[in-house]
Design an enzyme around this catalytic site. Sequence first.
Site, PDB file in Angstrom:
ATOM      1  N   SER A 172       0.770   3.253   2.593  1.00 10.27           N
ATOM      2  CA  SER A 172       1.038   4.041   3.600  1.00 10.27           C
ATOM      3  C   SER A 172       1.912   3.009   4.211  1.00 10.27           C
ATOM      4  O   SER A 172       2.278   3.668   5.270  1.00 10.27           O
ATOM      5  CB  SER A 172      -0.479   3.956   4.087  1.00 10.27           C
ATOM      6  OG  SER A 172      -1.007   2.216   4.870  1.00 10.27           O
ATOM      7  N   CYS A 173       2.420   2.152   3.716  1.00  5.37           N
ATOM      8  CA  CYS A 173       2.898   0.667   4.302  1.00  5.37           C
ATOM      9  C   CYS A 173       3.886   0.246   3.560  1.00  5.37           C
ATOM     10  O   CYS A 173       2.997  -0.373   2.773  1.00  5.37           O
ATOM     11  CB  CYS A 173       1.956   0.171   5.621  1.00  5.37           C
ATOM     12  SG  CYS A 173       3.287  -0.741   5.723  1.00  5.37           S
ATOM     13  N   GLY A 174       5.028   0.193   3.515  1.00  3.83           N
ATOM     14  CA  GLY A 174       5.764  -1.539   2.536  1.00  3.83           C
ATOM     15  C   GLY A 174       5.629  -2.104   3.026  1.00  3.83           C
ATOM     16  O   GLY A 174       6.181  -3.399   2.192  1.00  3.83           O
TER      17      GLY A 174
ATOM     18  N   CYS B 108       3.602  -3.658   5.647  1.00  3.66           N
ATOM     19  CA  CYS B 108       2.902  -4.209   5.488  1.00  3.66           C
ATOM     20  C   CYS B 108       2.512  -5.523   4.691  1.00  3.66           C
ATOM     21  O   CYS B 108       1.811  -6.494   5.147  1.00  3.66           O
ATOM     22  CB  CYS B 108       1.203  -3.748   5.543  1.00  3.66           C
ATOM     23  SG  CYS B 108       1.703  -2.368   5.713  1.00  3.66           S
TER      24      CYS B 108
ATOM     25  N   THR C 299       1.029  -0.861  -0.298  1.00  5.69           N
ATOM     26  CA  THR C 299      -0.112  -0.253  -0.291  1.00  5.69           C
ATOM     27  C   THR C 299       1.202   1.053   0.085  1.00  5.69           C
ATOM     28  O   THR C 299       2.397   0.973   0.249  1.00  5.69           O
ATOM     29  CB  THR C 299      -0.887   0.383   1.471  1.00  5.69           C
ATOM     30  OG1 THR C 299       0.105  -0.207   2.520  1.00  5.69           O
ATOM     31  CG2 THR C 299      -1.983  -1.082   0.943  1.00  5.69           C
TER      32      THR C 299
END
Length: 276
Positions: free
Chosen positions: A117-119, A121, A115
């Site tokens: 927002s988060c690599g 995740c 995503t």
Amino acid sequence: MGYATAHRRVRHLSADQVITRPETLAVEEPLEIRVNGTPVTVTMRTPGSDFELVQGFLLAEGVVAHREDVLTVSYCGRRVEGNATGASTYNVLDVALAPGVKPPDVDVTRTFYTTSSCGVCGKASLQAVSQVSRFAPGGDPATVAADTLKAMPDQLRRAQKVFARTGGLHAAALFGVDGAMLAVREDIGRHNAVDKVIGWAFERDRIPLGASVLLVSGRASFELTQKALMAGIPVLAAVSAPSSLAVSLADASGITLVAFLRGDSMNVYTRADRIT
């Protein structure tokens, strides 16, 4: 390739009026990353500096370490509706590695997509989260003056051209310890912005990034600290808070971690001896 912004008419409501006006939006699009023709991951990013993003990502994943590890980076043609020619959509990139460079294990790299927002995740296992760096920033003797650090956020803000138009992008910048800005990149994902500036250095054969400062426009997370470690960056600074795991990783790896870098103050969490 691609555009970092898009335009849309919106209805704006305020206390005394309702108007329709044009609005500039930050673009978010998927980018499929392939290595030697094999799909590895899909990341949500703002188009632009894609080659840097992909090479910075592979460096952070421990796949490559030096410019000669990569033979070519190229966009792939892809058949989509209304595009029967197979012309590139600029949303699929393939990296050809040099002979002897081991490609990533796609079974543990990402389960599906990353995503904006988060690599980390999408990591398929806890073991896949941590990478072992080929560089040791803890041994970097570089120091940086506190006043030099304090001036960096203003330089970063002035360089955030797309953020000024959209209010929707994170930014990362590389500085020399003398305060000179080396590169700045914006992206809807903070981890992508960091990958882009690290990729900028990778393309110029400047890895490891000794005697440098990585400044991020938001918080200092574990993932961003790990990217700094993988690139050999001795100082990581953030305008917002750090996480506990980011502090632990910085402490263990000898990175100077500075956070709440705002105005005339800052917190130094690890290796304060580098700040003079």
